[in-house]
Design a protein around this motif. Structure first.
Motif, PDB file in Angstrom:
ATOM      1  N   TRP A  13     -36.578 -41.399  80.032  1.00 40.64           N
ATOM      2  CA  TRP A  13     -37.546 -41.242  81.118  1.00 40.64           C
ATOM      3  C   TRP A  13     -37.392 -39.861  81.759  1.00 40.64           C
ATOM      4  O   TRP A  13     -38.374 -39.186  82.039  1.00 40.64           O
ATOM      5  N   GLY A  14     -36.158 -39.423  81.957  1.00 40.89           N
ATOM      6  CA  GLY A  14     -35.920 -38.080  82.491  1.00 40.89           C
ATOM      7  C   GLY A  14     -36.451 -37.005  81.564  1.00 40.89           C
ATOM      8  O   GLY A  14     -37.018 -36.000  82.011  1.00 40.89           O
ATOM      9  N   VAL A  15     -36.281 -37.216  80.260  1.00 42.09           N
ATOM     10  CA  VAL A  15     -36.828 -36.272  79.278  1.00 42.09           C
ATOM     11  C   VAL A  15     -38.347 -36.249  79.372  1.00 42.09           C
ATOM     12  O   VAL A  15     -38.968 -35.186  79.353  1.00 42.09           O
ATOM     13  N   SER A  16     -38.947 -37.421  79.500  1.00 43.57           N
ATOM     14  CA  SER A  16     -40.406 -37.518  79.617  1.00 43.57           C
ATOM     15  C   SER A  16     -40.903 -36.763  80.845  1.00 43.57           C
ATOM     16  O   SER A  16     -41.904 -36.042  80.783  1.00 43.57           O
ATOM     17  N   LEU A  17     -40.206 -36.921  81.977  1.00 44.96           N
ATOM     18  CA  LEU A  17     -40.608 -36.196  83.185  1.00 44.96           C
ATOM     19  C   LEU A  17     -40.536 -34.693  82.968  1.00 44.96           C
ATOM     20  O   LEU A  17     -41.445 -33.950  83.363  1.00 44.96           O
ATOM     21  N   THR A  18     -39.474 -34.234  82.317  1.00 45.01           N
ATOM     22  CA  THR A  18     -39.325 -32.807  82.049  1.00 45.01           C
ATOM     23  C   THR A  18     -40.447 -32.301  81.148  1.00 45.01           C
ATOM     24  O   THR A  18     -41.018 -31.236  81.397  1.00 45.01           O
ATOM     25  N   GLN A  19     -40.786 -33.059  80.115  1.00 43.75           N
ATOM     26  CA  GLN A  19     -41.865 -32.660  79.212  1.00 43.75           C
ATOM     27  C   GLN A  19     -43.198 -32.590  79.945  1.00 43.75           C
ATOM     28  O   GLN A  19     -44.072 -31.822  79.561  1.00 43.75           O
ATOM     29  N   ARG A  20     -43.353 -33.390  80.979  1.00 42.19           N
ATOM     30  CA  ARG A  20     -44.598 -33.423  81.742  1.00 42.19           C
ATOM     31  C   ARG A  20     -44.559 -32.476  82.935  1.00 42.19           C
ATOM     32  O   ARG A  20     -45.463 -32.480  83.767  1.00 42.19           O
ATOM     33  N   ASN A  21     -43.484 -31.659  83.053  1.00 39.46           N
ATOM     34  CA  ASN A  21     -43.325 -30.683  84.124  1.00 39.46           C
ATOM     35  C   ASN A  21     -43.258 -31.364  85.493  1.00 39.46           C
ATOM     36  O   ASN A  21     -43.804 -30.865  86.471  1.00 39.46           O
ATOM     37  N   ILE A  22     -42.610 -32.509  85.546  1.00 39.81           N
ATOM     38  CA  ILE A  22     -42.439 -33.253  86.789  1.00 39.81           C
ATOM     39  C   ILE A  22     -40.963 -33.183  87.162  1.00 39.81           C
ATOM     40  O   ILE A  22     -40.101 -33.627  86.402  1.00 39.81           O
ATOM     41  N   ALA A  23     -40.680 -32.604  88.318  1.00 39.16           N
ATOM     42  CA  ALA A  23     -39.302 -32.498  88.783  1.00 39.16           C
ATOM     43  C   ALA A  23     -38.914 -33.778  89.514  1.00 39.16           C
ATOM     44  O   ALA A  23     -39.651 -34.272  90.362  1.00 39.16           O
ATOM     45  N   LEU A  24     -37.769 -34.305  89.167  1.00 39.07           N
ATOM     46  CA  LEU A  24     -37.249 -35.486  89.843  1.00 39.07           C
ATOM     47  C   LEU A  24     -36.859 -35.078  91.259  1.00 39.07           C
ATOM     48  O   LEU A  24     -36.266 -34.020  91.460  1.00 39.07           O
ATOM     49  N   PRO A  25     -37.183 -35.865  92.260  1.00 38.64           N
ATOM     50  CA  PRO A  25     -36.792 -35.519  93.633  1.00 38.64           C
ATOM     51  C   PRO A  25     -35.276 -35.317  93.726  1.00 38.64           C
ATOM     52  O   PRO A  25     -34.504 -36.038  93.100  1.00 38.64           O
TER      53      PRO A  25
END
Length: 133
Positions: free
Chosen positions: A104-116
């Protein structure tokens, strides 16, 4: 002086035993990274090292975890989220299966979404726990 010689002898003996049982090129499989485990299944890496691409889809496209609503945060800075927005991320994180936390963290990174920032440590701890560390 005698104590130092005993320690040196034990160290050399241990090194010799390790060298004999774990020689490079030895096909016995001792401490080597096999392509498959005993059941014939491919071995999965822990996901915490740069050499592993666990969580990446074969075509390079991000995998979604029923979190499409997070796409609106693409391009945001980790410190710019409100507490309500952080709660949206937390809700997704805590509903994931343990094996899906790292991907899921990888997916967020691929989508250019920074985790809070407030959730980053929680994600790292959960990803480590899922990997068996």
């Amino acid at each position: 002086m005698t104590g130092a010689l005993i320690i040196l002898g034990v160290t050399l003996l241990t090194g010799l035993i390790l060298w004999l049982t774990h020689r490079p090129g030895d096909d016995s499989g001792a401490d080597e990274s096999p392509e498959a485990d005993a059941s014939g299944e491919p071995e999965v890496c822990c996901g915490l090292h740069a050499v592993c691409e666990k969580g990446l889809s074969p075509d390079g496209k991000p995998v979604y975890y029923d979190d499409e609503e997070l796409d609106r945060f693409s391009g945001r800075e980790p410190d710019s989220y409100s507490s309500e927005e952080e709660e949206e991320f937390r809700e997704v994180l805590y509903t994931l299966l343990p094996a899906d936390v790292y991907p899921w963290g990888v997916s967020l990174t691929q989508r250019n979404i920074a985790l809070p920032s407030a959730l980053r440590d929680e994600w790292v701890m959960m990803a480590g726990d899922a990997a068996g560390h």
